[in-house]
Design a protein around this motif. Structure first.
Motif, PDB file in Angstrom:
ATOM      1  N   ASP A   6       0.845  -1.185   0.000  1.00 25.35           N
ATOM      2  CA  ASP A   6       0.000   0.000   0.000  1.00 25.35           C
ATOM      3  C   ASP A   6       0.885   1.241   0.000  1.00 25.35           C
ATOM      4  O   ASP A   6       1.433   1.618   1.026  1.00 25.35           O
ATOM      5  CB  ASP A   6      -0.908  -0.015   1.238  1.00 25.35           C
ATOM      6  CG  ASP A   6      -1.857   1.166   1.282  1.00 25.35           C
ATOM      7  OD1 ASP A   6      -1.912   1.926   0.290  1.00 25.35           O
ATOM      8  OD2 ASP A   6      -2.544   1.340   2.312  1.00 25.35           O
ATOM      9  N   TYR A   7       1.035   1.858  -1.195  1.00 31.52           N
ATOM     10  CA  TYR A   7       1.841   3.078  -1.276  1.00 31.52           C
ATOM     11  C   TYR A   7       1.070   4.182  -2.015  1.00 31.52           C
ATOM     12  O   TYR A   7       1.645   5.113  -2.565  1.00 31.52           O
ATOM     13  CB  TYR A   7       3.191   2.798  -1.936  1.00 31.52           C
ATOM     14  CG  TYR A   7       3.139   2.330  -3.389  1.00 31.52           C
ATOM     15  CD1 TYR A   7       3.573   3.171  -4.407  1.00 31.52           C
ATOM     16  CD2 TYR A   7       2.675   1.074  -3.728  1.00 31.52           C
ATOM     17  CE1 TYR A   7       3.536   2.761  -5.729  1.00 31.52           C
ATOM     18  CE2 TYR A   7       2.644   0.648  -5.045  1.00 31.52           C
ATOM     19  CZ  TYR A   7       3.073   1.503  -6.039  1.00 31.52           C
ATOM     20  OH  TYR A   7       3.032   1.089  -7.356  1.00 31.52           O
ATOM     21  N   GLY A   8      -0.262   4.066  -2.002  1.00 34.99           N
ATOM     22  CA  GLY A   8      -1.105   5.113  -2.560  1.00 34.99           C
ATOM     23  C   GLY A   8      -1.334   5.022  -4.050  1.00 34.99           C
ATOM     24  O   GLY A   8      -1.953   5.907  -4.645  1.00 34.99           O
ATOM     25  N   LYS A  30       2.584  -1.761   4.749  1.00 33.37           N
ATOM     26  CA  LYS A  30       3.037  -0.376   4.711  1.00 33.37           C
ATOM     27  C   LYS A  30       4.463  -0.220   5.210  1.00 33.37           C
ATOM     28  O   LYS A  30       5.111   0.782   4.925  1.00 33.37           O
ATOM     29  CB  LYS A  30       2.091   0.503   5.533  1.00 33.37           C
ATOM     30  CG  LYS A  30       0.682   0.548   4.952  1.00 33.37           C
ATOM     31  CD  LYS A  30      -0.197   1.543   5.701  1.00 33.37           C
ATOM     32  CE  LYS A  30      -1.582   1.602   5.085  1.00 33.37           C
ATOM     33  NZ  LYS A  30      -2.454   2.585   5.753  1.00 33.37           N
ATOM     34  N   ASP A  31       4.952  -1.188   5.990  1.00 27.85           N
ATOM     35  CA  ASP A  31       6.338  -1.134   6.447  1.00 27.85           C
ATOM     36  C   ASP A  31       6.859  -2.543   6.702  1.00 27.85           C
ATOM     37  O   ASP A  31       6.126  -3.530   6.579  1.00 27.85           O
ATOM     38  CB  ASP A  31       6.486  -0.254   7.695  1.00 27.85           C
ATOM     39  CG  ASP A  31       5.564  -0.696   8.831  1.00 27.85           C
ATOM     40  OD1 ASP A  31       5.523  -1.925   9.111  1.00 27.85           O
ATOM     41  OD2 ASP A  31       4.907   0.153   9.437  1.00 27.85           O
ATOM     42  N   GLU A  55       6.342   8.168  -4.956  1.00 29.87           N
ATOM     43  CA  GLU A  55       5.524   7.731  -3.822  1.00 29.87           C
ATOM     44  C   GLU A  55       6.171   6.546  -3.110  1.00 29.87           C
ATOM     45  O   GLU A  55       6.219   6.487  -1.879  1.00 29.87           O
ATOM     46  CB  GLU A  55       4.123   7.341  -4.299  1.00 29.87           C
ATOM     47  CG  GLU A  55       3.224   8.505  -4.625  1.00 29.87           C
ATOM     48  CD  GLU A  55       2.880   9.329  -3.393  1.00 29.87           C
ATOM     49  OE1 GLU A  55       2.741   8.758  -2.302  1.00 29.87           O
ATOM     50  OE2 GLU A  55       2.754  10.556  -3.540  1.00 29.87           O
ATOM     51  N   LEU A  56       6.671   5.610  -3.894  1.00 30.15           N
ATOM     52  CA  LEU A  56       7.291   4.405  -3.332  1.00 30.15           C
ATOM     53  C   LEU A  56       8.485   4.774  -2.467  1.00 30.15           C
ATOM     54  O   LEU A  56       8.639   4.295  -1.329  1.00 30.15           O
ATOM     55  CB  LEU A  56       7.719   3.484  -4.478  1.00 30.15           C
ATOM     56  CG  LEU A  56       7.894   1.990  -4.206  1.00 30.15           C
ATOM     57  CD1 LEU A  56       6.638   1.375  -3.624  1.00 30.15           C
ATOM     58  CD2 LEU A  56       8.292   1.279  -5.494  1.00 30.15           C
ATOM     59  N   LYS A  57       9.346   5.650  -2.978  1.00 35.10           N
ATOM     60  CA  LYS A  57      10.549   6.049  -2.246  1.00 35.10           C
ATOM     61  C   LYS A  57      10.210   6.870  -1.008  1.00 35.10           C
ATOM     62  O   LYS A  57      10.882   6.746   0.025  1.00 35.10           O
ATOM     63  CB  LYS A  57      11.478   6.833  -3.169  1.00 35.10           C
ATOM     64  CG  LYS A  57      12.153   5.989  -4.232  1.00 35.10           C
ATOM     65  CD  LYS A  57      13.075   6.828  -5.113  1.00 35.10           C
ATOM     66  CE  LYS A  57      13.795   5.965  -6.122  1.00 35.10           C
ATOM     67  NZ  LYS A  57      14.674   6.770  -7.007  1.00 35.10           N
ATOM     68  N   SER A  58       9.163   7.688  -1.103  1.00 35.32           N
ATOM     69  CA  SER A  58       8.799   8.539   0.038  1.00 35.32           C
ATOM     70  C   SER A  58       8.343   7.711   1.237  1.00 35.32           C
ATOM     71  O   SER A  58       8.403   8.162   2.378  1.00 35.32           O
ATOM     72  CB  SER A  58       7.702   9.529  -0.360  1.00 35.32           C
ATOM     73  OG  SER A  58       6.458   8.876  -0.525  1.00 35.32           O
ATOM     74  N   ARG A  59       7.905   6.474   0.970  1.00 39.41           N
ATOM     75  CA  ARG A  59       7.438   5.571   2.033  1.00 39.41           C
ATOM     76  C   ARG A  59       8.413   4.434   2.287  1.00 39.41           C
ATOM     77  O   ARG A  59       8.076   3.463   2.954  1.00 39.41           O
ATOM     78  CB  ARG A  59       6.063   5.011   1.648  1.00 39.41           C
ATOM     79  CG  ARG A  59       5.026   6.091   1.359  1.00 39.41           C
ATOM     80  CD  ARG A  59       3.781   5.505   0.723  1.00 39.41           C
ATOM     81  NE  ARG A  59       2.915   6.553   0.195  1.00 39.41           N
ATOM     82  CZ  ARG A  59       1.628   6.705   0.476  1.00 39.41           C
ATOM     83  NH1 ARG A  59       1.042   5.843   1.281  1.00 39.41           N
ATOM     84  NH2 ARG A  59       0.924   7.675  -0.045  1.00 39.41           N
ATOM     85  N   ASN A  60       9.625   4.543   1.706  1.00 34.47           N
ATOM     86  CA  ASN A  60      10.651   3.498   1.788  1.00 34.47           C
ATOM     87  C   ASN A  60      10.163   2.171   1.220  1.00 34.47           C
ATOM     88  O   ASN A  60      10.629   1.097   1.603  1.00 34.47           O
ATOM     89  CB  ASN A  60      11.136   3.297   3.236  1.00 34.47           C
ATOM     90  CG  ASN A  60      12.417   2.472   3.293  1.00 34.47           C
ATOM     91  OD1 ASN A  60      13.274   2.562   2.404  1.00 34.47           O
ATOM     92  ND2 ASN A  60      12.556   1.642   4.322  1.00 34.47           N
ATOM     93  N   GLY A  61       9.203   2.246   0.287  1.00 37.67           N
ATOM     94  CA  GLY A  61       8.699   1.031  -0.333  1.00 37.67           C
ATOM     95  C   GLY A  61       9.731   0.361  -1.218  1.00 37.67           C
ATOM     96  O   GLY A  61       9.739  -0.871  -1.355  1.00 37.67           O
TER      97      GLY A  61
END
Length: 201
Positions: A6-8, A30-31, A55-61
């Motif tokens: 889930d990364y939006g 999510k983490d 988006e992926l990088k902003s959430r460390n995905g």
């Protein structure tokens, strides 16, 4: 348990629904802590490549996915999620995850063929854990995309589709799979594929 990242970006609800229809169970990831009970992971994606990577990088995905792949567990990228597995895309001139060597290019087709490529089309599959023997030779999957993947190594090509050109529509490297089409919108064949992913050892 199948984790859905889930990364939006992505049709999370539709993917969750089809997995439950084939008898599977899901959890939103999510983490790293969410991965503890996950045996398989899905990377969904719709929209713009560069925006999705941001988006992926902003959430460390991106780091989460790379750590997961190192463990050798099955991962499935869907639509834009498949494209993100590659090194780079022309869409936004952006770097991807680099899990599969190659790039993502925009369709350059005759005017009579519309871009994006939208609708049901056949996938010429190699035999794999994702496809039963019947579906390898007889299938239709739903596509909607303007860009396509070009793997550096042909051995990573799991399936191809013809739309003006023959393009790569499914990939595999080890336990990492990617499909350009949407299984969650592909009725019986999509259900077969998702059931095979759910049951994969």
């Amino acid at each position: 348990m199948i984790g859905i990242l889930d990364y939006g970006v992505g049709n999370i609800r539709s993917i969750d629904n089809i997995i439950r229809k084939v008898g599977g169970s899901t959890i939103l990831v999510k983490d790293l802590a969410d991965l503890k009970n996950v045996q398989k992971l899905i990377l969904p994606g719709v929209g713009h490549f560069a925006s999705a990577m941001k988006e992926l990088k902003s959430r460390n995905g991106d780091g989460l996915i790379r750590e997961y792949v190192k463990e050798g567990k099955p991962l499935l990228g869907i639509c834009l999620g498949m494209q993100l597995l590659f090194d780079r895309s022309e869409e936004g001139d952006a770097e991807g995850l680099g899990i599969i060597s190659g790039e993502v290019k925009k369709f350059n087709l005759p005017p009579k063929l519309k871009v994006p490529h939208v609708g049901f089309n056949r996938v010429n599959f190699k035999s794999s854990k994702l496809m039963d023997e019947e579906s390898v030779s007889n299938n239709k999957f739903y596509f909607t995309h303007s860009y396509f993947c070009v793997p550096t190594d042909a051995q990573n090509i799991l399936g191809t589709t013809n739309y003006g050109i023959e393009f790569t529509s499914a990939v595999q490297t080890g336990n990492v799979y990617g499909v350009q089409f949407h299984p969650e919108k592909s009725h019986v064949f999509g259900m077969k594929l998702m059931k095979a992913f759910w049951e994969m050892k």
